[in-house]
Design a protein around this motif. Sequence first.
Motif, PDB file in Angstrom:
ATOM      1  N   THR A 118       0.802  -1.228   0.000  1.00  0.00           N
ATOM      2  CA  THR A 118       0.000   0.000   0.000  1.00  0.00           C
ATOM      3  C   THR A 118       0.835   1.279   0.000  1.00  0.00           C
ATOM      4  OG1 THR A 118      -0.136  -0.087   2.411  1.00  0.00           O
ATOM      5  CG2 THR A 118      -1.961  -1.062   1.186  1.00  0.00           C
ATOM      6  N   ASP A 136      -5.846  -3.060 -10.826  1.00  0.00           N
ATOM      7  CA  ASP A 136      -6.492  -2.210  -9.819  1.00  0.00           C
ATOM      8  C   ASP A 136      -6.006  -2.563  -8.424  1.00  0.00           C
ATOM      9  OD1 ASP A 136      -8.086  -0.653 -11.474  1.00  0.00           O
ATOM     10  OD2 ASP A 136      -9.658  -2.187 -11.555  1.00  0.00           O
ATOM     11  N   ARG A 138      -6.334  -3.384  -4.551  1.00  0.00           N
ATOM     12  CA  ARG A 138      -7.339  -4.196  -3.847  1.00  0.00           C
ATOM     13  C   ARG A 138      -7.647  -3.599  -2.483  1.00  0.00           C
ATOM     14  NH1 ARG A 138      -7.532  -9.350  -6.294  1.00  0.00           N
ATOM     15  NH2 ARG A 138      -5.747  -9.768  -7.616  1.00  0.00           N
ATOM     16  N   ASP A 139      -8.938  -3.559  -2.158  1.00  0.00           N
ATOM     17  CA  ASP A 139      -9.335  -3.101  -0.823  1.00  0.00           C
ATOM     18  C   ASP A 139      -8.748  -3.988   0.262  1.00  0.00           C
ATOM     19  OD1 ASP A 139     -10.776  -1.107  -1.990  1.00  0.00           O
ATOM     20  OD2 ASP A 139     -12.701  -2.158  -1.863  1.00  0.00           O
ATOM     21  N   THR A 140      -8.586  -5.287  -0.075  1.00  0.00           N
ATOM     22  CA  THR A 140      -8.050  -6.212   0.939  1.00  0.00           C
ATOM     23  C   THR A 140      -6.616  -5.858   1.309  1.00  0.00           C
ATOM     24  OG1 THR A 140      -7.490  -7.724  -0.873  1.00  0.00           O
ATOM     25  CG2 THR A 140      -9.514  -8.185   0.346  1.00  0.00           C
ATOM     26  N   ASP A 141      -5.882  -5.231   0.369  1.00  0.00           N
ATOM     27  CA  ASP A 141      -4.523  -4.801   0.706  1.00  0.00           C
ATOM     28  C   ASP A 141      -4.551  -3.653   1.708  1.00  0.00           C
ATOM     29  OD1 ASP A 141      -3.308  -6.678  -0.904  1.00  0.00           O
ATOM     30  OD2 ASP A 141      -3.252  -5.367  -2.650  1.00  0.00           O
ATOM     31  N   ASP A 142      -5.524  -2.735   1.524  1.00  0.00           N
ATOM     32  CA  ASP A 142      -5.651  -1.617   2.472  1.00  0.00           C
ATOM     33  C   ASP A 142      -6.011  -2.120   3.853  1.00  0.00           C
ATOM     34  OD1 ASP A 142      -5.000   0.516   0.821  1.00  0.00           O
ATOM     35  OD2 ASP A 142      -7.017   0.646   0.010  1.00  0.00           O
ATOM     36  N   SER A 143      -6.955  -3.089   3.895  1.00  0.00           N
ATOM     37  CA  SER A 143      -7.360  -3.590   5.214  1.00  0.00           C
ATOM     38  C   SER A 143      -6.235  -4.397   5.855  1.00  0.00           C
ATOM     39  CB  SER A 143      -8.653  -4.401   5.124  1.00  0.00           C
ATOM     40  OG  SER A 143      -8.571  -5.385   4.142  1.00  0.00           O
TER      41      SER A 143
ATOM     42  N   ASN B  56      -9.456   7.807  -6.243  1.00  0.00           N
ATOM     43  CA  ASN B  56      -8.426   7.407  -5.275  1.00  0.00           C
ATOM     44  C   ASN B  56      -7.024   7.856  -5.670  1.00  0.00           C
ATOM     45  OD1 ASN B  56     -10.400   5.970  -3.751  1.00  0.00           O
ATOM     46  ND2 ASN B  56     -10.244   4.295  -5.214  1.00  0.00           N
TER      47      ASN B  56
END
Lengths: 149, 87
Positions: A118, A136, A138-143, B56
Amino acid sequence: MSVSVREADFDIGAEIDALLAGRTDVGAVATFTGLVRDMNDGSGVHAMTLEHYPGMTEAALEDIVVEAKSRWDILAVRVIHRVGLLQPADRIVLVIVAGSHRGEAFAACEFIMDYLKTRAPFWKREDTPDGSRWVDARDTDDSAARRWD
Amino acid sequence: MTHKTIKVLYFAALREALGTPGETVELPDGCTTLANVRSLIAGRGGDWDKLAQMKNLRAAINQRMADPGATVADGDEVAFFPPVTGG
């Protein structure tokens, strides 16, 4: 130099040996290796190009290593991230963490990868049968990165 | 008072959308933050509007991640780019 950004492949065994050379205080070595897959988001991937921000990339990786060393009692770290054109099964990234015990080594290795995902300025572009596309985030990387906040 | 001049870099999908890896930009009076710089460049219209449209969007000042409200100074290196996807 604990951080490298380069086109060339790496030899995991040789990198571990180099990191541990002359040391007798290391009791645990954790490593993570990331590879190019031949499939992503439902499409075949026959090649990948990694772009980065020269200068900032190295600084960001060094900051992450410094942060890991401040959070855990670890002894040595090595990070290598490849850029340029890669094929499926090619190695992309290597993180090695050496510590006195496995707990710190495992945790710091995972932390470094989560933060790298991230915070380090790399961008992947995949070549698929339908053409070339930027990957793209990934949201899972942010979480995953936020777990360490 | 002379105007501030900064270097602006674009990466990945944004670099392709704008058709350039970077440029030198002179900042008018009152253009003091990253958000101001983004608006200034996007306001040229045409493809430059893609800088405003990108979801973003991330940015850096002098090779450190920075928030939209961060102050931009004369001679700074500013970069705009999509969320990172390394590892």
